[in-house]
Scaffold this active site. Structure first.
Site, PDB file in Angstrom:
ATOM      1  N   GLY A  18       0.846  -1.184   0.000  1.00  0.00           N
ATOM      2  CA  GLY A  18       0.000   0.000   0.000  1.00  0.00           C
ATOM      3  C   GLY A  18       0.879   1.231   0.000  1.00  0.00           C
ATOM      4  N   CYS A  52       6.198   0.077   7.646  1.00  0.00           N
ATOM      5  CA  CYS A  52       5.797   1.230   6.827  1.00  0.00           C
ATOM      6  C   CYS A  52       6.988   1.671   5.991  1.00  0.00           C
ATOM      7  CB  CYS A  52       5.332   2.364   7.742  1.00  0.00           C
ATOM      8  SG  CYS A  52       4.810   3.854   6.874  1.00  0.00           S
ATOM      9  N   LEU A  53       6.749   1.953   4.727  1.00  0.00           N
ATOM     10  CA  LEU A  53       7.826   2.400   3.849  1.00  0.00           C
ATOM     11  C   LEU A  53       8.464   3.698   4.350  1.00  0.00           C
ATOM     12  CD1 LEU A  53       6.199   1.668   0.379  1.00  0.00           C
ATOM     13  CD2 LEU A  53       7.931   0.311   1.576  1.00  0.00           C
ATOM     14  N   HIS A 101      -4.236   1.093   7.604  1.00  0.00           N
ATOM     15  CA  HIS A 101      -2.875   1.632   7.699  1.00  0.00           C
ATOM     16  C   HIS A 101      -2.700   2.799   6.726  1.00  0.00           C
ATOM     17  CE1 HIS A 101       1.619   1.177   8.178  1.00  0.00           C
ATOM     18  NE2 HIS A 101       1.548   1.838   7.039  1.00  0.00           N
ATOM     19  N   GLU A 102      -3.111   2.598   5.472  1.00  0.00           N
ATOM     20  CA  GLU A 102      -2.977   3.669   4.471  1.00  0.00           C
ATOM     21  C   GLU A 102      -3.912   4.837   4.780  1.00  0.00           C
ATOM     22  OE1 GLU A 102      -0.399   3.560   2.715  1.00  0.00           O
ATOM     23  OE2 GLU A 102      -0.013   1.441   3.111  1.00  0.00           O
ATOM     24  N   HIS A 134      -2.537   7.345   7.114  1.00  0.00           N
ATOM     25  CA  HIS A 134      -1.631   8.333   6.506  1.00  0.00           C
ATOM     26  C   HIS A 134      -2.399   9.584   6.071  1.00  0.00           C
ATOM     27  CE1 HIS A 134       2.277   6.431   6.496  1.00  0.00           C
ATOM     28  NE2 HIS A 134       1.780   5.316   5.981  1.00  0.00           N
ATOM     29  N   GLN A 167       2.935   9.961   1.631  1.00  0.00           N
ATOM     30  CA  GLN A 167       4.238   9.293   1.621  1.00  0.00           C
ATOM     31  C   GLN A 167       5.081   9.667   0.407  1.00  0.00           C
ATOM     32  OE1 GLN A 167       2.405   5.235   2.395  1.00  0.00           O
ATOM     33  NE2 GLN A 167       4.369   5.099   3.467  1.00  0.00           N
TER      34      GLN A 167
END
Length: 191
Positions: free
Chosen positions: A45, A105-106, A147-148, A151, A50
């Site tokens: 995702g 997380c990226l 999660h996304e 953000h 991000q």
């Protein structure tokens, strides 16, 4: 085009993202770039904050999670997952029990922790063609979406950790925010 991932510490990761209109400049290219960036970073995702965009859009490919699992595994009722674009998403409701899953997380590389989230989420959102949907997602797919979605609300998975666990990873977080981390994808760091 592969875009750099914004690292922990950047203010945009703590800002609430804004809804967009169908005529948002370069939207199809942005979506294409988000997919390419997510896949090149080995993510499942990716949210616009991000990649340094304060807008309410994220992409999810939870099908990747199920590629190496037995499809009839009852632990994963949402198999085979989804590949989907979410624009202007807003949560309508959460349901089911909260359950733990090890998340990463990226934007916060090399840190993974168990996070409790609801097993079900109902969202109102637009797809990439600005067609409105209200849909309920379950299991791991719901988790990736939540999660996304966080953000877009300026939240990170580490916000769910207990104070002691946060103190234990503080040094790693400080290093990430200073660019003292090695990853195999492009990142931008707060100066």
């Amino acid at each position: 085009m592969i875009l750099p991932i914004v690292a922990y510490g950047a203010p945009i990761l703590r800002a609430v993202a804004k809804d967009i209109e169908p005529d948002y400049p370069g939207l199809p290219k942005l979506i294409e770039d988000m997919w390419e960036t997510m896949y090149s970073s080995n993510g499942v995702g990716l949210a616009a904050p991000q990649i340094n965009k304060g807008i309410r859009i994220f992409v999810v490919d939870s099908a990747q999670i199920f590629e190496n699992l037995e499809p009839e595994d009852e632990k994963y009722p949402d198999a085979p997952g989804i590949k989907q674009v979410f624009i202007n998403a807003h949560i309508k409701s959460l349901g089911g029990d909260e359950w733990a899953y090890n998340e990463g997380c990226l934007s916060i590389p090399k840190i993974r922790e168990d996070v409790y989230r609801s097993e079900e989420v109902t969202l109102e959102y637009m797809d990439e063609n600005f067609v409105a949907h209200t849909q309920t997602f379950i299991g791991v797919t719901a988790r990736v979406i939540l999660h996304e979605y966080d953000h877009l609300e300026g939240k990170l998975f580490i916000d769910y950790l207990k104070p002691l666990k946060k103190r234990m990873i503080k040094g790693k977080l400080d290093d990430i925010s200073k660019g003292k981390v090695r990853v195999d994808y492009r990142m931008t760091f707060q100066k």
